[in-house]
Design an enzyme around this catalytic site. Structure first.
Site, PDB file in Angstrom:
ATOM      1  N   GLU A  36      -1.658  -1.152 -10.856  1.00 26.14           N
ATOM      2  CA  GLU A  36      -2.567  -1.905 -11.868  1.00 26.14           C
ATOM      3  C   GLU A  36      -3.593  -1.309 -12.555  1.00 26.14           C
ATOM      4  O   GLU A  36      -3.758  -1.405 -13.816  1.00 26.14           O
ATOM      5  CB  GLU A  36      -3.276  -3.177 -11.390  1.00 26.14           C
ATOM      6  N   ASN A  78      -5.345   5.926  -5.525  1.00 24.38           N
ATOM      7  CA  ASN A  78      -6.058   6.271  -4.256  1.00 24.38           C
ATOM      8  C   ASN A  78      -5.150   7.606  -3.320  1.00 24.38           C
ATOM      9  O   ASN A  78      -5.537   8.624  -2.408  1.00 24.38           O
ATOM     10  CB  ASN A  78      -6.653   5.391  -3.484  1.00 24.38           C
ATOM     11  N   ARG A 133      -8.755  12.349  -5.750  1.00 25.95           N
ATOM     12  CA  ARG A 133      -9.470  11.776  -6.971  1.00 25.95           C
ATOM     13  C   ARG A 133     -10.842  11.857  -6.947  1.00 25.95           C
ATOM     14  O   ARG A 133     -11.391  12.041  -8.073  1.00 25.95           O
ATOM     15  CB  ARG A 133      -9.041  10.585  -7.210  1.00 25.95           C
ATOM     16  N   GLU A 187       0.908  -1.186  -0.061  1.00 25.97           N
ATOM     17  CA  GLU A 187      -0.016   0.078  -0.045  1.00 25.97           C
ATOM     18  C   GLU A 187       0.863   1.089  -0.028  1.00 25.97           C
ATOM     19  O   GLU A 187       2.179   1.086   0.309  1.00 25.97           O
ATOM     20  CB  GLU A 187      -1.018  -0.172   1.257  1.00 25.97           C
TER      21      GLU A 187
END
Ligand SMILES: *[C@@H]1O[C@H](CO)[C@@H](O)[C@H](O)[C@H]1NC(C)=O
Ligand SMILES: *[C@@H]1O[C@H](CO)[C@@H](O)[C@H](O)[C@H]1NC(C)=O
Length: 357
Positions: free
Chosen positions: A248, A239, A195, A128
């Site tokens: 990905e 994120n 975002r 992460e």
């Protein structure tokens, strides 16, 4: 489980295409696996029947509880350098233990037992971004190796495109949607505020087809890439924004033949992983409205749209064969490869200072 933010497909391709004598993109960056010699040659004194002794790598917990067959490392990546196991009774023999950060409890009670065998290395396995990392106290100096998407990790698992020596045939998939976004995590506390804000601005000017929890239309694994391929543009919005944190969400569209519209690290950082003319960066435009105008313009101008695929003549990214949520396999197989080759003593000092810097 939230969409896990890692990339597998192109890495897989990179492995596959090494057999076709191709080199990775960009030319000056060698994939980790090329830098290290393969340990396939047994010592000359080994009798032909004896197997060279493989180190044991113990997977302490299955990341996100996603289980798979360890023989996939051989099947998908031709990696067979260690004995992978999840059998904790082998702890005292294990040469290395792979410890998934997200699964560690705050009181550290689920870490492997002490004392640790003197030859054993613990691998900090974390994928992460820093924004979404629990800073659990007491872990700073416990590990020997780091496994991450970061290029400066001990075991750095990156997906790299493959430069072909022979011209590539690329056929643009059929498109029936303009802009798509697959999103499940919209919780602003995980760093997704930027975002969401951008998406809200953008959607005032252009229709965005949403899939995932936010829209209630959940995609089945087998529909994930075909749906992505049917969109002209895909919102590759990370994120959170961190160096090398390119997941990905970016490689998926690139490999299926869709133009990623990226929000994340700098354009410069993205260009270390893919050709600059293969994607659109939100920072290329003053605001979401200008970006929307550009996308609408490209929808009308097929020739201009197709230019985003010119890179395919020199760089290959054929559709991958493994499904999107198998990225942990890639990480674990690469840890296995590394452990099979590197036996030296190592300590990872103050992992947080490194990770959060
Ligand atoms: C894992 O794969 C191997 C080789 O394909 C097979 O022999 C074995 O039975 C599989 N194990 C499980 C638990 O599915
Ligand atoms: C692994 O790291 C720990 C903590 O820094 C250290 O005490 C240990 O000696 C290291 N072991 C090996 C085999 O590198």
């Amino acid at each position: 489980m939230t969409l896990v933010e890692i990339c597998t497909c192109l890495l897989f391709l990179q492995y596959m295409s090494q057999n076709c004598s191709s080199i990775p993109y960009p030319h000056n960056v060698e994939p980790h696996s090329d830098k290290i010699p393969k340990n396939s040659d047994p010592a000359p004194t080994t009798p032909p029947t004896a197997q060279p002794e493989k180190p044991t790598l113990l997977l302490w917990v299955w990341p996100e509880n996603y289980r798979w067959n360890f023989s996939d490392c051989k099947t998908f990546y031709n990696i067979d350098g260690c004995h992978l196991t999840d059998d904790r009774s082998l702890y005292n023999q294990a040469d290395a233990v792979l410890i998934f950060h997200k699964a560690i409890s705050w009181d550290l009670s689920n870490l492997p037992p002490s004392p640790r065998p003197p030859f054993q290395k613990w691998i900090w396995f974390h994928v992460e971004s820093p924004t979404n990392t629990k800073r659990i106290p007491g872990l700073e100096n416990l590990f020997n190796l780091t496994l991450s998407y970061r290029r400066d990790a001990d075991i750095s698992v990156r997906n790299l495109l493959t430069v072909s020596k022979t011209p590539n045939k690329f056929e643009l998939p059929k498109k029936d949607k303009l802009v798509c976004w697959f999103v499940s995590n919209t919780n602003p506390s995980t760093g997704t505020g930027t975002r969401m804000k951008y998406y809200e601005d953008l959607s005032k000017h252009i229709k965005v087809n949403i899939y995932g929890k936010m829209s209630g239309s959940h995609l089945k694994d087998e529909d994930y890439y075909p749906t992505m391929a049917s969109c002209k543009f895909y919102l590759s919005f990370e994120n959170s924004i961190h160096k090398d944190y390119i997941t990905e969400k970016f490689n998926g569209p690139l490999s299926v033949g869709t133009v990623p519209v990226v929000l994340g690290a700098s354009r410069e950082n993205y260009e270390q992983f893919a050709p600059g003319d293969s994607f659109i960066h939100v920072n290329d435009f003053p605001d979401a409205s200008a970006l929307a105008q550009h996308l609408l313009q490209l929808d009308k101008d097929d020739e201009a749209y197709r230019r985003y695929f010119d890179w395919r003549k020199h760089v290959s990214a054929t559709p991958h064969l493994i499904i999107w949520n198998q990225e942990f396999i890639t990480y674990i197989c690469h840890a296995c490869e590394y452990i099979g080759i590197h036996r030296e003593y190592k300590q990872a000092h103050n992992i947080y200072r490194w990770y959060f810097s």
